[in-house]
Design a protein around this motif. Structure first.
Motif, PDB file in Angstrom:
ATOM      1  N   SER A  89       0.819  -1.212   0.000  1.00 51.42           N
ATOM      2  CA  SER A  89       0.000   0.000   0.000  1.00 51.42           C
ATOM      3  C   SER A  89       0.855   1.265   0.000  1.00 51.42           C
ATOM      4  CB  SER A  89      -0.940   0.001   1.211  1.00 51.42           C
ATOM      5  OG  SER A  89      -0.200   0.053   2.418  1.00 51.42           O
ATOM      6  N   ALA A  90       2.052   1.158   0.583  1.00 53.11           N
ATOM      7  CA  ALA A  90       2.924   2.328   0.665  1.00 53.11           C
ATOM      8  C   ALA A  90       3.653   2.606  -0.647  1.00 53.11           C
ATOM      9  CB  ALA A  90       3.939   2.151   1.794  1.00 53.11           C
ATOM     10  N   VAL A  91       3.960   1.554  -1.405  1.00 52.50           N
ATOM     11  CA  VAL A  91       4.751   1.760  -2.624  1.00 52.50           C
ATOM     12  C   VAL A  91       3.998   1.322  -3.872  1.00 52.50           C
ATOM     13  CG1 VAL A  91       6.914   1.458  -1.352  1.00 52.50           C
ATOM     14  CG2 VAL A  91       5.831  -0.524  -2.438  1.00 52.50           C
ATOM     15  N   SER A  92       2.677   1.157  -3.783  1.00 51.06           N
ATOM     16  CA  SER A  92       1.910   0.672  -4.939  1.00 51.06           C
ATOM     17  C   SER A  92       2.029   1.614  -6.130  1.00 51.06           C
ATOM     18  CB  SER A  92       0.441   0.479  -4.550  1.00 51.06           C
ATOM     19  OG  SER A  92      -0.119   1.694  -4.067  1.00 51.06           O
ATOM     20  N   ASP A  93       2.029   2.911  -5.870  1.00 51.75           N
ATOM     21  CA  ASP A  93       2.146   3.862  -6.978  1.00 51.75           C
ATOM     22  C   ASP A  93       3.493   3.722  -7.672  1.00 51.75           C
ATOM     23  OD1 ASP A  93      -0.372   4.798  -6.375  1.00 51.75           O
ATOM     24  OD2 ASP A  93       0.356   6.477  -5.147  1.00 51.75           O
ATOM     25  N   HIS A  94       4.531   3.617  -6.888  1.00 52.52           N
ATOM     26  CA  HIS A  94       5.871   3.452  -7.470  1.00 52.52           C
ATOM     27  C   HIS A  94       5.948   2.140  -8.253  1.00 52.52           C
ATOM     28  CE1 HIS A  94       7.387   6.813  -5.054  1.00 52.52           C
ATOM     29  NE2 HIS A  94       6.729   6.287  -4.026  1.00 52.52           N
ATOM     30  N   LEU A  95       5.362   1.073  -7.720  1.00 50.77           N
ATOM     31  CA  LEU A  95       5.392  -0.217  -8.401  1.00 50.77           C
ATOM     32  C   LEU A  95       4.615  -0.172  -9.707  1.00 50.77           C
ATOM     33  CD1 LEU A  95       6.202  -3.198  -8.322  1.00 50.77           C
ATOM     34  CD2 LEU A  95       4.101  -3.657  -7.039  1.00 50.77           C
ATOM     35  N   ASP A  96       3.467   0.493  -9.720  1.00 50.92           N
ATOM     36  CA  ASP A  96       2.680   0.599 -10.945  1.00 50.92           C
ATOM     37  C   ASP A  96       3.447   1.349 -12.026  1.00 50.92           C
ATOM     38  OD1 ASP A  96       0.619  -0.778  -9.780  1.00 50.92           O
ATOM     39  OD2 ASP A  96      -0.488   1.019  -9.170  1.00 50.92           O
ATOM     40  N   ARG A  97       4.149   2.417 -11.629  1.00 49.35           N
ATOM     41  CA  ARG A  97       4.916   3.185 -12.628  1.00 49.35           C
ATOM     42  C   ARG A  97       6.053   2.353 -13.206  1.00 49.35           C
ATOM     43  NH1 ARG A  97       3.811   7.727  -9.168  1.00 49.35           N
ATOM     44  NH2 ARG A  97       5.762   7.375  -8.006  1.00 49.35           N
ATOM     45  N   VAL A  98       6.700   1.553 -12.355  1.00 48.80           N
ATOM     46  CA  VAL A  98       7.808   0.728 -12.838  1.00 48.80           C
ATOM     47  C   VAL A  98       7.291  -0.379 -13.747  1.00 48.80           C
ATOM     48  CG1 VAL A  98       9.602  -0.884 -12.111  1.00 48.80           C
ATOM     49  CG2 VAL A  98       9.290   1.252 -10.878  1.00 48.80           C
ATOM     50  N   VAL A  99       6.177  -1.002 -13.381  1.00 48.23           N
ATOM     51  CA  VAL A  99       5.628  -2.101 -14.177  1.00 48.23           C
ATOM     52  C   VAL A  99       5.112  -1.608 -15.525  1.00 48.23           C
ATOM     53  CG1 VAL A  99       3.792  -3.830 -14.267  1.00 48.23           C
ATOM     54  CG2 VAL A  99       5.083  -3.496 -12.155  1.00 48.23           C
ATOM     55  N   LEU A 101       6.249   0.716 -17.409  1.00 54.75           N
ATOM     56  CA  LEU A 101       7.253   1.312 -18.286  1.00 54.75           C
ATOM     57  C   LEU A 101       7.299   0.588 -19.627  1.00 54.75           C
ATOM     58  CD1 LEU A 101      10.241   1.894 -15.801  1.00 54.75           C
ATOM     59  CD2 LEU A 101       8.760   3.634 -16.834  1.00 54.75           C
ATOM     60  N   ASP A 102       7.429   1.350 -20.696  1.00 58.07           N
ATOM     61  CA  ASP A 102       7.605   0.761 -22.015  1.00 58.07           C
ATOM     62  C   ASP A 102       9.038   0.295 -22.202  1.00 58.07           C
ATOM     63  OD1 ASP A 102       4.970   1.269 -22.665  1.00 58.07           O
ATOM     64  OD2 ASP A 102       5.433   3.291 -23.441  1.00 58.07           O
ATOM     65  N   TYR A 103       9.247  -0.504 -23.246  1.00 61.33           N
ATOM     66  CA  TYR A 103      10.576  -1.014 -23.527  1.00 61.33           C
ATOM     67  C   TYR A 103      11.513   0.153 -23.845  1.00 61.33           C
ATOM     68  CZ  TYR A 103      14.383  -3.587 -25.726  1.00 61.33           C
ATOM     69  OH  TYR A 103      15.611  -4.095 -26.047  1.00 61.33           O
ATOM     70  N   GLY A 104      12.653   0.175 -23.175  1.00 60.96           N
ATOM     71  CA  GLY A 104      13.633   1.227 -23.383  1.00 60.96           C
ATOM     72  C   GLY A 104      13.534   2.351 -22.385  1.00 60.96           C
ATOM     73  N   GLU A 105      12.429   2.454 -21.659  1.00 59.01           N
ATOM     74  CA  GLU A 105      12.295   3.495 -20.635  1.00 59.01           C
ATOM     75  C   GLU A 105      12.967   3.058 -19.340  1.00 59.01           C
ATOM     76  OE1 GLU A 105       8.211   5.910 -21.617  1.00 59.01           O
ATOM     77  OE2 GLU A 105       8.051   4.083 -20.412  1.00 59.01           O
ATOM     78  N   SER A 108      12.502   5.959 -12.583  1.00 58.34           N
ATOM     79  CA  SER A 108      13.086   7.096 -11.882  1.00 58.34           C
ATOM     80  C   SER A 108      13.775   6.630 -10.611  1.00 58.34           C
ATOM     81  CB  SER A 108      11.998   8.118 -11.549  1.00 58.34           C
ATOM     82  OG  SER A 108      11.077   7.566 -10.610  1.00 58.34           O
ATOM     83  N   SER A 109      14.723   7.406 -10.173  1.00 58.83           N
ATOM     84  CA  SER A 109      15.461   7.063  -8.949  1.00 58.83           C
ATOM     85  C   SER A 109      14.539   7.048  -7.738  1.00 58.83           C
ATOM     86  CB  SER A 109      16.601   8.058  -8.728  1.00 58.83           C
ATOM     87  OG  SER A 109      16.100   9.391  -8.640  1.00 58.83           O
ATOM     88  N   GLU A 110      13.502   7.890  -7.751  1.00 57.95           N
ATOM     89  CA  GLU A 110      12.561   7.921  -6.626  1.00 57.95           C
ATOM     90  C   GLU A 110      11.791   6.607  -6.523  1.00 57.95           C
ATOM     91  OE1 GLU A 110       8.634  10.461  -5.096  1.00 57.95           O
ATOM     92  OE2 GLU A 110       9.701  11.019  -6.946  1.00 57.95           O
ATOM     93  N   ASP A 111      11.341   6.083  -7.652  1.00 60.16           N
ATOM     94  CA  ASP A 111      10.606   4.816  -7.647  1.00 60.16           C
ATOM     95  C   ASP A 111      11.508   3.665  -7.216  1.00 60.16           C
ATOM     96  OD1 ASP A 111       8.317   6.096  -8.501  1.00 60.16           O
ATOM     97  OD2 ASP A 111       8.719   5.722 -10.628  1.00 60.16           O
ATOM     98  N   ILE A 112      12.711   3.636  -7.742  1.00 62.08           N
ATOM     99  CA  ILE A 112      13.643   2.563  -7.385  1.00 62.08           C
ATOM    100  C   ILE A 112      13.983   2.621  -5.908  1.00 62.08           C
ATOM    101  CG2 ILE A 112      15.974   1.681  -7.752  1.00 62.08           C
ATOM    102  CD1 ILE A 112      15.748   2.522 -10.656  1.00 62.08           C
ATOM    103  N   ALA A 113      14.243   3.817  -5.384  1.00 58.96           N
ATOM    104  CA  ALA A 113      14.596   3.953  -3.967  1.00 58.96           C
ATOM    105  C   ALA A 113      13.454   3.478  -3.070  1.00 58.96           C
ATOM    106  CB  ALA A 113      14.948   5.404  -3.650  1.00 58.96           C
TER     107      ALA A 113
END
Length: 389
Positions: A89-99, A101-105, A108-113
């Motif tokens: 629940s705390a990182v769902s937004d970051h996980l959705d953005r990472v998942v 991502l299109d090929y080659g994208e 962000s460092s914020e999502d990874i962190a």
């Protein structure tokens, strides 16, 4: 010995019992078999006595053993499930953005962190939880066995207090013991990585092959040494609970007790592990089959492009049944080998310290006279003395 004391306190000699351990077959001029107030006879134990005593302890004290194990492992599973839900629940937004991502994208460092932080916290929580649960189980089993040998009942409250009072030194002992396997495990990992590299690069004669060869040699050299050391200290958790020793003292105590009987203890320990593994697999099978039916029905109802939530709901029955079966299997495969190890500890003290009479006295068994060979008076260091229990 006080009735509520551990086996490390108080001195009891064998004078009232003829100065010799109990044991031997009946029929020696009217002599009776050794007393058996609990799950084992108070005499040097044979293989059947050790395995039978372990099964008898599970049969008589299954409520305490399985209840504590189910509480600990079930509580750990519930805690980790809650932690995963909170982390998601705390990182769902970051996980959705990472998942998404299109090929080659690149993420962000914020999502990874955020994802790395959540994963690290979950990993540390899991390690700490399993350390506490394992330490408590390694303290619970000897605490139950301590009373099972004497044929006395065990209350949950007393069992919990005793296990919790020894959990820190038991965890320390387990950590030190596990260090013996680190070098062989790292070498096995190195061999696996080298083999993968060799297959990917198709460089069978290159550096990966050399590293793989060195790793195999290292495993062959350090593996037997790690097994030898592990057997030497396998009685240490029992020594912590039975005698109240600290980790390093318990390791030395285990080494002293194992001395001269390494191969026998190795064989019985290996056999107990095999029995526990087979029994755990057999116990888990019905749960796996049971979970297949709701999973098959659920997956058949999915459309062509199901969402992750729909997939989880469809296979939830299988997951629940599998987790339940794994829990039951883990309880048995963890408890049985520890019971065997604890009985080997008792056996070594009976053989080397003439502990049978002290146990009989603690269990309220009337004194008996001397017994004939091969279970009668034996030469030092096995005969005489006042064992500490």
């Amino acid at each position: 010995m006080a009735q509520d004391a551990g086996w490390g306190g108080g001195a009891y000699g064998g004078a009232a019992y003829g100065g010799s351990p109990y044991g031997g077959p009946p029929g020696w001029g009217g002599w009776t078999p050794p007393p058996k107030p609990g799950v084992i006879p108070l005499a040097p134990l044979r293989l059947g006595d050790v395995l039978g005593g372990a099964f008898a302890t599970i049969g008589r004290y299954w409520k305490q053993l399985l209840g504590m194990a189910a509480t600990l492992y079930g509580g750990a599973a519930l805690l980790m499930t809650t932690a995963v839900a909170v982390a998601y629940s705390a990182v769902s937004d970051h996980l959705d953005r990472v998942v998404s991502l299109d090929y080659g994208e690149s993420a962000s460092s914020e999502d990874i962190a955020a994802l790395v932080t959540a994963g690290g916290v979950l990993a540390l929580l899991g390690i700490a939880t399993m350390a506490i649960v394992s330490g408590l189980m390694y303290a619970v089993v000897p605490a139950v066995l301590q009373e099972a040998v004497l044929g006395r009942p065990v209350a949950f409250a007393a069992l919990w207090r005793k296990a919790w009072s020894h959990v820190a030194p038991v965890i320390g002992t387990l950590i030190i013991t596990s260090l013996f396997a680190i070098v062989p495990a790292l070498l096995v990992l190195a061999v696996f990585v080298a083999a993968v590299i060799s297959l990917i690069t198709l460089d069978g004669g290159g550096g990966a092959a050399v590293a793989m060869s060195l790793g195999v040699i290292g495993v062959l050299v350090t593996g037997p040494l790690a097994v030898w050391l592990w057997i030497k200290v396998c009685l240490a958790p029992a020594a912590v609970v039975f005698e109240g020793r600290r980790p390093f003292a318990a390791l030395r105590r285990s080494s002293e007790l194992v001395h001269g009987d390494w191969w026998r203890i190795f064989g019985i320990t290996l056999l107990a592990g095999l029995i526990a593994g087979v029994a755990g697999y057999v116990v888990q099978l019905p749960f796996s089959f049971l979970g297949l039916f709701p999973g098959m029905v659920g997956t058949a109802s999915l459309d062509n492009d199901p969402s992750p939530t729909a997939v989880m709901v469809a296979v939830s029955g299988y997951l629940v049944a599998s987790l339940l079966g794994q829990l039951v299997s883990q309880i048995f495969s963890t408890t049985f080998p520890q019971l065997v190890t604890g009985l080997l500890y008792v056996d070594r003290r009976i053989r080397t310290e003439n502990l049978g009479p002290a146990l009989a006295e603690a269990a309220g068994v009337p004194p008996q006279g001397p017994v004939p060979p091969p279970y009668g008076p034996v030469p030092p260091p096995y005969g005489g003395g006042a064992p500490q229990w």
